[in-house]
Design a protein around this motif. Sequence first.
Motif, PDB file in Angstrom:
ATOM      1  N   VAL A 142      -2.089  10.248   1.441  1.00  0.00           N
ATOM      2  CA  VAL A 142      -2.553  10.740   0.142  1.00  0.00           C
ATOM      3  C   VAL A 142      -1.520  11.669  -0.486  1.00  0.00           C
ATOM      4  O   VAL A 142      -1.243  11.600  -1.697  1.00  0.00           O
ATOM      5  N   SER A 143      -0.921  12.534   0.325  1.00  0.00           N
ATOM      6  CA  SER A 143       0.091  13.451  -0.198  1.00  0.00           C
ATOM      7  C   SER A 143       1.293  12.692  -0.746  1.00  0.00           C
ATOM      8  O   SER A 143       1.825  13.035  -1.812  1.00  0.00           O
ATOM      9  N   ALA A 144       1.711  11.654  -0.041  1.00  0.00           N
ATOM     10  CA  ALA A 144       2.865  10.875  -0.486  1.00  0.00           C
ATOM     11  C   ALA A 144       2.588  10.130  -1.785  1.00  0.00           C
ATOM     12  O   ALA A 144       3.517   9.772  -2.513  1.00  0.00           O
ATOM     13  N   ALA A 145       1.297   9.897  -2.109  1.00  0.00           N
ATOM     14  CA  ALA A 145       0.940   9.170  -3.331  1.00  0.00           C
ATOM     15  C   ALA A 145       0.818  10.085  -4.545  1.00  0.00           C
ATOM     16  O   ALA A 145       0.569   9.601  -5.658  1.00  0.00           O
ATOM     17  N   THR A 146       0.996  11.397  -4.392  1.00  0.00           N
ATOM     18  CA  THR A 146       0.830  12.335  -5.501  1.00  0.00           C
ATOM     19  C   THR A 146       1.707  12.027  -6.715  1.00  0.00           C
ATOM     20  O   THR A 146       1.251  12.200  -7.856  1.00  0.00           O
TER      21      THR A 146
END
Length: 507
Positions: A103-107
């Motif tokens: 999820v963090s990488a998709a920010t």
Amino acid sequence: MPAQIPPAHTPPARTEPVRLGDVWVALAGLSAVFLLEMLDNSVLTVALPTIGRDLSASTTSLQWVSGAYSVAFGGLMLLFGSVADRFGRRRTMLTGLVLLALVSAATPLVTSVEQLVVVRALMGLAAAMTTPGSMALTFRLVATDDLRVRALTVVSTAGLVGLAVGPTIGGLVLAVAPWQVLLVANAPIALVALVGIRAGVRPDGPDDLHREPLDLLGAALGTAAVTGVLVTPTLAVEGAGTAAWAVAAATIAAVAGFVLRERTARSPMLDLALLARPLVASGLAHKAAAGLATAGLSWLVTLQLQSAWGWPPALAAVGTLPQVVVLLAAGRFVGPFVRRVGLERAAWTSATAVVVGLAVFTVAGRTGYPAVAVALALVAVGMRVVGAVAGNNVLAGLPADRTSIGAALVDTASELATAVGISATGTVLAVLVPGSVTVAHPTAAHTTAVLGAVQVAGAVVTCAAALLVGVGILRGRRRRTDPAPTSAPLPSTQQPAPTTSQESSRA
């Protein structure tokens, strides 16, 4: 009858460690988990004005950029604590870390404030999967109270440093990079935690788990109650009268339904009798007071420095350095202080220091930066101690086979208090400041309104936090006359959790 939760797993092939160096790999992984929990919201706080301008977000929308994380985290914590006890603490933590990294990488794909709120909620869900096991496993890594406090201090230090340096890091990063970088940075930290836990924490064996059915209805009612408490004031401020009353009624029904469900379910998500234990109640109250005051101060200081005084993000980040310095310098004094005054007194005095810090900012913060620096230092002193001691007290006040749910209770209390602090300050600001608090070119009237609203919000949160400290002190005194909690037997290689009578003799 409440379900019996099995004790956390202790490897049968080794003796209890006699120094923290024996478990340094596990401590590194668990510290990274706690760092993620505390760094995530704090690093984003200083970026809220920038996010507001970039995504054209209203004050209440910005409130939910932080609040969505806390709602998901606090609402789902107990559920995933129960899941971990049934399907494996290590497995649940690793799954949550993978989700958080993804999820963090998709920010960078986020293009609206609504999408960012969804991302934050998913991060809160992932954190709910990872955090409950971190304190329980840390508590059980070693057998003596001295080593337990030291181990919990090591883990909490990582989180508290993250909480303190988050605004500084965030401000410096914003000077050279977009705000999305602050959330993408969670991914590599999650990977470090994953490696440390896989290498240092053994998987749960079949005897460490139980297969009682999950209390999904209780989890749904609890999450609905938490969400309703936070949504209702926002709807009221926005003038949605009918909707606000409807949500308030639904929230009351959810709270009543949750209590009824947990009292009557054969396998409740939370045995409410645990909350009545004096050491548990006092520890949770102190932890909640500190979390409430810290959340309020963090957001109010950021808004005052940037929106009222016009400081750029980088300078505002430097302005939070007193908190960082005190947190780092005070570490060596935690152990001696706790040994000198005892665990109970250390808990309430440290929680009081946090509340006094917020009170100093509320009364004198608008007079100039020196008062702000004093407030930040006081909060740092208190958080340095209460982060380890209050959690240890909660776990020590529970039967030995309930430490997992106890850890979930500690983190739930902290996150709910953080969410309430954000909600309360955001609601006051939305009521008292016309338009958005993050206008690009504030007028003198706007600055005056922001400063006045900050002072009112600080007073509201200070009173609420002080009340919680008072409750904690009163409940802590009750334990001197209450019988000690009984503990379920543990494997022969594991020492029992300290009971109330044992704690009294140490204090």
